[in-house]
Design an enzyme around this catalytic site. Structure first.
Site, mmCIF file in Angstrom:
data_model
loop_
_atom_site.group_PDB
_atom_site.id
_atom_site.type_symbol
_atom_site.label_atom_id
_atom_site.label_comp_id
_atom_site.label_asym_id
_atom_site.label_seq_id
_atom_site.Cartn_x
_atom_site.Cartn_y
_atom_site.Cartn_z
ATOM 1 N N LYS A 123 2.169 2.796 2.523
ATOM 2 C CA LYS A 123 1.799 3.535 3.510
ATOM 3 C C LYS A 123 2.991 3.225 4.849
ATOM 4 O O LYS A 123 3.151 2.342 4.875
ATOM 5 C CB LYS A 123 0.437 3.163 3.875
ATOM 6 C CG LYS A 123 -0.707 3.687 3.206
ATOM 7 C CD LYS A 123 -2.144 3.528 3.772
ATOM 8 C CE LYS A 123 -3.281 4.189 3.455
ATOM 9 N NZ LYS A 123 -4.711 3.816 4.092
ATOM 10 N N LYS A 156 0.734 -1.262 0.053
ATOM 11 C CA LYS A 156 -0.054 0.003 0.007
ATOM 12 C C LYS A 156 0.704 1.252 -0.032
ATOM 13 O O LYS A 156 0.248 2.304 -0.037
ATOM 14 C CB LYS A 156 -0.814 -0.014 1.385
ATOM 15 C CG LYS A 156 -1.955 -1.051 1.216
ATOM 16 C CD LYS A 156 -2.727 -1.169 2.661
ATOM 17 C CE LYS A 156 -3.856 -0.358 2.542
ATOM 18 N NZ LYS A 156 -4.954 -0.804 3.754
#
Ligand code: C2G
Length: 135
Positions: free
Chosen positions: A47, A45
């Site tokens: 992130k 992701k």
């Protein structure tokens, strides 16, 4: 017993997440949250979370709406999770509208309106700008 599942990172838990979890739980009696692992976040992701998986899990497990927290370690586990946890309804915020319609052969799929004006990214940005303006 109607069982609901939702997925996410839930970093820096905020009222937008709580609004989602509250409405998801209201769709049934038992809410499973599949929480993105640190590896899934960083590798898949892109992130970097402020809180670790264990810290994010602790926060979610303290919420009255959440009955079980399981790890989300990949994009492709959803159909298996729906079967394994006997899920009736899959819920996501509508920023994901349509993306998980393939699950309709296994369960109901519901996309809920996102809470406007709040996001983990925005929180980080605001804090950074406040810090900068103090210097
Ligand atoms: N959300 C919301 N309103 C906001 C912010 C988030 O309703 N203001 C919802 C999102 O739509 C999502 C959930 O809260 O349903 C968790 O948000 P994130 O942690 O940002 O989840 P995301 O990174 O979108 O991960 O496989 C699915 C992914 O794991 C979803």
């Amino acid at each position: 017993m109607k069982r609901v599942i939702t997925y996410g990172t839930f970093d820096l838990l905020h009222y937008g997440h709580i609004n989602l979890l509250r409405r998801a739980k209201a769709l049934g009696d038992y809410l499973v949250v599949a929480l993105s692992t640190d590896e899934f976040n960083s590798i898949e992701k892109g992130k970097k979370t402020y809180f670790s998986y264990e810290q994010r899990k602790l926060l979610l497990e303290s919420l009255r709406y959440v009955d079980l927290v399981i790890p989300e370690s990949g994009w492709d586990q959803k159909a298996e999770d729906v079967k394994l946890y006997k899920i009736d309804t899959f819920v996501m915020g509508d920023d994901w509208e349509g993306k998980f319609d393939f699950l309709k052969e296994h369960c109901e799929v519901v996309y809920l309106p996102r809470t406007p004006e709040i996001s983990t990214t925005q929180i980080k940005k605001d804090l950074f700008e406040k810090d900068i303006s103090k210097k």
